[in-house]
Write a protein that holds these residues in place. Structure first.
Motif, PDB file in Angstrom:
ATOM      1  N   VAL A 212       1.242  76.781  11.512  1.00 51.48           N
ATOM      2  CA  VAL A 212       0.577  75.478  11.631  1.00 51.48           C
ATOM      3  C   VAL A 212       1.553  74.392  11.206  1.00 51.48           C
ATOM      4  O   VAL A 212       2.125  74.452  10.109  1.00 51.48           O
ATOM      5  N   LEU A 213       1.744  73.411  12.074  1.00 52.24           N
ATOM      6  CA  LEU A 213       2.644  72.297  11.790  1.00 52.24           C
ATOM      7  C   LEU A 213       1.836  71.069  11.398  1.00 52.24           C
ATOM      8  O   LEU A 213       0.867  70.712  12.074  1.00 52.24           O
ATOM      9  N   THR A 214       2.248  70.413  10.302  1.00 56.13           N
ATOM     10  CA  THR A 214       1.618  69.159   9.913  1.00 56.13           C
ATOM     11  C   THR A 214       2.647  68.295   9.198  1.00 56.13           C
ATOM     12  O   THR A 214       3.776  68.737   8.942  1.00 56.13           O
ATOM     13  N   SER A 215       2.273  67.048   8.882  1.00 55.71           N
ATOM     14  CA  SER A 215       3.204  66.095   8.282  1.00 55.71           C
ATOM     15  C   SER A 215       2.890  65.890   6.805  1.00 55.71           C
ATOM     16  O   SER A 215       1.792  66.201   6.328  1.00 55.71           O
ATOM     17  N   TYR A 216       3.858  65.343   6.071  1.00 59.04           N
ATOM     18  CA  TYR A 216       3.642  65.039   4.659  1.00 59.04           C
ATOM     19  C   TYR A 216       2.502  64.035   4.478  1.00 59.04           C
ATOM     20  O   TYR A 216       1.703  64.143   3.548  1.00 59.04           O
ATOM     21  N   GLY A 217       2.433  63.062   5.382  1.00 59.25           N
ATOM     22  CA  GLY A 217       1.366  62.062   5.289  1.00 59.25           C
ATOM     23  C   GLY A 217      -0.010  62.677   5.423  1.00 59.25           C
ATOM     24  O   GLY A 217      -0.949  62.304   4.709  1.00 59.25           O
ATOM     25  N   LEU A 218      -0.149  63.662   6.321  1.00 61.32           N
ATOM     26  CA  LEU A 218      -1.455  64.302   6.507  1.00 61.32           C
ATOM     27  C   LEU A 218      -1.799  65.253   5.371  1.00 61.32           C
ATOM     28  O   LEU A 218      -2.980  65.445   5.055  1.00 61.32           O
ATOM     29  N   VAL A 219      -0.798  65.857   4.741  1.00 64.60           N
ATOM     30  CA  VAL A 219      -1.079  66.689   3.559  1.00 64.60           C
ATOM     31  C   VAL A 219      -1.714  65.826   2.480  1.00 64.60           C
ATOM     32  O   VAL A 219      -2.687  66.217   1.835  1.00 64.60           O
ATOM     33  N   GLN A 220      -1.160  64.649   2.298  1.00 64.53           N
ATOM     34  CA  GLN A 220      -1.720  63.723   1.301  1.00 64.53           C
ATOM     35  C   GLN A 220      -3.139  63.299   1.684  1.00 64.53           C
ATOM     36  O   GLN A 220      -4.044  63.240   0.849  1.00 64.53           O
ATOM     37  N   ARG A 221      -3.355  63.057   2.990  1.00 64.55           N
ATOM     38  CA  ARG A 221      -4.663  62.573   3.445  1.00 64.55           C
ATOM     39  C   ARG A 221      -5.709  63.687   3.498  1.00 64.55           C
ATOM     40  O   ARG A 221      -6.875  63.489   3.166  1.00 64.55           O
ATOM     41  N   ASP A 222      -5.285  64.897   3.896  1.00 67.31           N
ATOM     42  CA  ASP A 222      -6.229  66.009   4.092  1.00 67.31           C
ATOM     43  C   ASP A 222      -6.111  67.070   2.997  1.00 67.31           C
ATOM     44  O   ASP A 222      -6.404  68.244   3.231  1.00 67.31           O
ATOM     45  N   ILE A 223      -5.670  66.678   1.809  1.00 60.35           N
ATOM     46  CA  ILE A 223      -5.368  67.658   0.777  1.00 60.35           C
ATOM     47  C   ILE A 223      -6.574  68.527   0.436  1.00 60.35           C
ATOM     48  O   ILE A 223      -6.445  69.741   0.245  1.00 60.35           O
ATOM     49  N   ASP A 224      -7.765  67.946   0.346  1.00 66.77           N
ATOM     50  CA  ASP A 224      -8.947  68.743  -0.018  1.00 66.77           C
ATOM     51  C   ASP A 224      -9.221  69.829   1.015  1.00 66.77           C
ATOM     52  O   ASP A 224      -9.547  70.976   0.673  1.00 66.77           O
ATOM     53  N   LEU A 225      -9.082  69.473   2.289  1.00 68.80           N
ATOM     54  CA  LEU A 225      -9.312  70.441   3.361  1.00 68.80           C
ATOM     55  C   LEU A 225      -8.245  71.528   3.361  1.00 68.80           C
ATOM     56  O   LEU A 225      -8.555  72.717   3.412  1.00 68.80           O
ATOM     57  N   LEU A 226      -6.985  71.122   3.283  1.00 69.11           N
ATOM     58  CA  LEU A 226      -5.894  72.087   3.362  1.00 69.11           C
ATOM     59  C   LEU A 226      -5.855  73.002   2.140  1.00 69.11           C
ATOM     60  O   LEU A 226      -5.484  74.168   2.240  1.00 69.11           O
ATOM     61  N   GLU A 227      -6.245  72.481   0.977  1.00 75.20           N
ATOM     62  CA  GLU A 227      -6.281  73.304  -0.239  1.00 75.20           C
ATOM     63  C   GLU A 227      -7.338  74.404  -0.158  1.00 75.20           C
ATOM     64  O   GLU A 227      -7.198  75.462  -0.769  1.00 75.20           O
ATOM     65  N   SER A 228      -8.374  74.147   0.601  1.00 71.98           N
ATOM     66  CA  SER A 228      -9.483  75.102   0.653  1.00 71.98           C
ATOM     67  C   SER A 228      -9.245  76.246   1.628  1.00 71.98           C
ATOM     68  O   SER A 228     -10.008  77.199   1.668  1.00 71.98           O
TER      69      SER A 228
END
Length: 841
Positions: free
Chosen positions: A461-477
């Motif tokens: 899965v490819l994503t950006s640093y900006g989206l990790v910051q924005r979607d952190i709750d989702l990605l952490e789960s």
């Protein structure tokens, strides 16, 4: 003298006229000639001298800059100024005791059996070799005639000894009793005085230039503290081990090289004396020793492979506050420790089944290294130099996991937005069996259920640093198998939000089997930025940020503590693999010229402007008379190439705006690569076919790096052109970046100081591009040349690049006739060529 007089008589009249008054003074002529010779010799020695600043102390760098500047002023911040003052003070103190070839030395001996007093003997000790000593009696007997310390002559040894004893008295008051006789040779200390000498006075005496020799078990440092002697071995297993698994181990308490039991420690502590005899050796007990030992014994801790790797990475590491003085590893454990600490490199791995391409030998070693650390659940930083194929090695590693059926869940790869397209392209080319998904854009999943559905059967899965910051709750789960960060310098600022979010994502460890960082920046030399990287990879290695600041950052950055720097490098070394293009072991694996396709996307503004330009212009071309259509087609292609570079170029803007970088994905990627080029001390040529773009880019790059970036274009005069070339090619302090117009700088220049060539916008004639590349790649070039060709994904740039690479009939036409063939395309062909593809395959 005769030669200088002759040179004075023969000196030119210009020297006499420079200061006629001075010339009338006695000896002024000889002095002026001597001064001139000094200046000429100094200038000749400095000519072509380019001192390397890599690894140099910041204070020395500042000193060198001051010497080369017109003002000669050293500019330091408050921390460095304080550090310079401290260092100068210690230097003056050291000089005070180092003017003679010998110094006074105090040797402490342990009491005889049944005695309480500690003998303290006086010696004369060689400065250059502390093992050379003579008793004080020899100094008194020698008198003014002097003596020999080995091969070192010492004049007036009695004066040297007395002067040193006088300085010792200012630090350690009990010395006064030993100076009551005219020729003192020894004295005795009470147990309390001996303890003061061991604990504090010895260091202070050495600071003022007096030697101190203590009994081995009391010689200071970690060895004289209560610690552990450990024996450990890996249990027998059929498969590999993880770092969290326990070892078979045993331990003993140790102090001063002598082992003791808890019961013996309790008995010795009951004597209420800090210096006690045990097993024939005198040892020092500290107030908390018994408490620490009791806490350790009651905890009865387990020892994991992770602990063993950490404890053997550097001397003096601790286990539950007790330093480890001896670590005896069994054969199986020793084999792992040797590999892990890079005394023996892990076995290389060939390209896995399903990998389309061939790995070079150093890349096979990189793949083996990644697989080795993965075997122990440990994070890895692949810090190969630019152009050595970090992307390929990571993709080969993921394919290796898939072939070995170890890739059970998706791997999350975080990268700057500007390189996501490149990752997708490289994965499709080298590992087509990997199912790749982009978590990006407004239609990305926003709930865990939707994310699980979208990632079914996905490998990467490819994503950006900006989206990790924005979607952190989702990605952490989500349960990720591993997390990879590309361009890992993006998290170098520990307090930045995107850095915190990325580290939080890895720290949850929810199903995260491994963590890998990719970067071309030499992170092992960035002390202040290293903590954030290691906190992402292996948080236990460097501890919490405050501990890191006190233990490493302040001693190294503020005081230049090389011991702390060596300790830090030994801790992080096993987790960082860095290979350079200049490494002889790597050079043999590389071709002379490495061509890299830099795939980039379009910013939102670029996409909108591109689509509108195509829509408006195609209608106009369709309605235009056939005689005018050719020029309009070439005009459209030119405007589209300008948009792919930057909207400001297509909109005819004259200055770089504040959001200049954010408006162009190509510029963002260019800046990332140039940062590595500049930090490595390399030089680069940047080619563009648009003079207006060169002007805007020059303004931005000079502001970004605060240094000169010359731009050679068609309007550059012959004199200016040669001056630019000479500064870039010959001046050691010349510019690292050189912008050139493709037509003006593509031929007739010798620029072999460059080891990188950038084709920012493509001239759709391979012969023209190759001519430009050969400004650097030619006879006289001593380095590998990295050629970076930028291609905007989904645009006309990609489609024509595809034609060239596929060696189609059209590509032959391109070589023969430049871009003219494009003007004769039919409307259907033209529309297909210029239409923007949102999701290119």
């Amino acid at each position: 003298g005769r030669r200088s007089n002759r040179m004075t008589r023969l000196r030119p009249e210009a020297m006499r006229a420079a200061n006629p008054v001075a010339c009338c003074r006695p000896r002024s002529g000889r002095l002026r000639v001597a001064t001139l010779l000094e200046d000429l010799l100094d200038a000749q020695l400095r000519k072509g001298f380019d001192p390397a600043q890599e690894g140099l102390d910041p204070l020395l760098c500042a000193w060198e800059d001051a010497l080369s500047s017109e003002t000669g002023v050293i500019n330091l911040n408050d921390e460095d100024a304080e550090r310079l003052a401290t260092a100068s003070h210690h230097w003056r103190e050291g000089v005070a005791g180092n003017v003679a070839p010998a110094r006074a030395c105090l040797e402490l001996a342990t009491p005889a059996e049944g005695e309480d007093l500690w003998p303290l003997r006086f010696f004369l000790q060689a400065e250059s070799d502390p093992t050379l000593k003579l008793p004080a009696s020899a100094a008194w007997a020698a008198g003014p005639r002097g003596l020999q310390l080995g091969e070192i002559p010492v004049e007036h040894p009695s004066e040297v000894l007395l002067e040193g004893m006088g300085r010792a008295l200012t630090v350690f008051a009990p010395i006064e009793r030993g100076l009551e006789s005219a020729t003192p040779e020894a004295m005795q200390l009470t147990p309390a005085e001996a303890f003061v000498l061991v604990r504090t006075a010895a260091r202070q005496l050495r600071d003022v230039g007096v030697g101190v020799d203590l009994p081995p078990s009391l010689s200071g440092g970690l060895a004289s503290r209560l610690g552990l002697a450990i024996k450990a071995e890996l249990p027998e297993r059929s498969r590999g081990f993880t770092l969290g698994e326990s070892l078979d181990w045993s331990w003993e308490l140790m102090i001063g090289g002598v082992t003791l039991t808890l019961r013996e420690l309790e008995r010795l502590s009951g004597k209420r004396s800090p210096l006690v005899r045990h097993k024939g050796a005198w040892i020092e007990l500290r107030p908390n020793d018994l408490k620490n030992a009791e806490r350790f014994c009651s905890a009865n801790p387990e020892l994991s492979l992770d602990d063993a790797l950490r404890l053997t990475a550097t001397e003096g590491d601790t286990l539950m506050r007790l330093p480890v003085h001896a670590f005896d590893a069994g054969p199986r454990l020793q084999a792992v420790l040797e590999q892990y600490h890079q005394q023996k490199s892990p076995d290389p791995l060939p390209a896995p089944e399903g990998f389309c391409g061939q790995l070079r030998p150093y890349q096979e070693r990189g793949l083996g290294w990644l697989a080795f650390l993965h075997r122990f659940d440990q994070g890895a930083c692949l810090a190969d130099d630019m152009g050595l194929g970090k992307t390929i090695q990571l993709l080969a590693f993921l394919q290796h996991l898939k072939v070995e059926q170890e890739l059970k869940k998706p791997v999350l790869l975080v990268a700057p937005t500007s390189v996501l397209t490149n990752w997708k392209r490289e994965a499709a080319a080298f590992t087509p069996e990997l199912n790749v998904h982009e978590h990006y854009g407004p239609r990305r999943p926003t709930t865990l259920a939707a994310l699980k559905k979208a990632l079914k059967d996905v490998d990467l899965v490819l994503t950006s640093y900006g989206l990790v910051q924005r979607d952190i709750d989702l990605l952490e789960s989500f349960d990720w198998q591993g997390t990879v960060i590309d361009e890992a310098q993006a998290i170098k600022n520990p307090s930045a939000k995107q850095s915190q979010a990325t580290r939080d994502l890895a720290r949850t460890r929810k199903g995260t089997r491994f963590r890998i960082a990719l970067t071309g920046t030499p992170v092992e030399n960035r002390v202040s930025e290293l903590w954030a990287l290691m906190d992402f990879l292996n948080p236990r290695v460097l501890g919490e940020e405050e501990f890191f600041r006190q233990r490493y950052r302040m001693p190294i950055e503020r005081y230049g503590d090389m011991s702390s720097l060596r300790d830090l490098k030994s801790r992080v070394g096993p987790f960082i693999l860095r290979r350079l293009k200049t490494d002889k072991a790597i050079i043999s694996d590389l071709p002379e010229k490495v061509e890299l396709s830099e795939w980039v996307g379009l910013s939102k503004e670029q996409k909108s402007l591109y689509a509108k330009t195509v829509e408006d212009t195609l209608d106009a071309i369709a309605r235009a008379p056939r005689g005018k259509r050719h020029g309009q087609v070439l005009g459209l292609l030119t405007r589209l190439k300008q948009i792919c570079n930057h909207p400001a170029l297509a909109l005819k803007e004259k200055e770089a705006s504040e959001d200049f970088l954010q408006r162009s994905a190509k510029l963002q990627r260019l800046e990332q690569i140039l940062e590595e080029v500049i930090e490595a001390g390399d030089r680069a040529l940047l080619f563009t076919q648009f003079a207006e773009w060169g002007t805007l880019l020059r303004e931005y790059l000079q502001r970004r790096w605060r240094s000169e970036v010359p731009f050679l274009s068609g309007s550059t005069s012959k004199t200016e052109r040669q001056a630019m070339v000479d500064r870039f090619q010959e001046d050691p302090r010349g510019p690292q970046l050189f912008l050139l117009s493709l037509k003006a700088g593509g031929v007739g220049l010798n620029l072999t100081r460059a080891s990188h060539v950038f084709h920012i916008d493509r001239w759709w004639n391979p012969a023209v591009e190759n001519q430009a590349t050969d400004r650097a790649y030619r006879i006289g070039q001593n380095n590998r040349v990295m050629v970076h060709k930028f291609i905007t994904s989904g645009s006309v740039e990609e489609k024509i690049d595809r034609m060239i690479r596929e060696k189609s009939r059209l590509a032959e036409d391109i070589v023969g006739s430049g871009e003219e063939w494009l003007g004769g395309l039919e409307m259907g062909q033209l529309k297909e060529l210029v239409s923007l593809e949102d999701n290119p395959s």
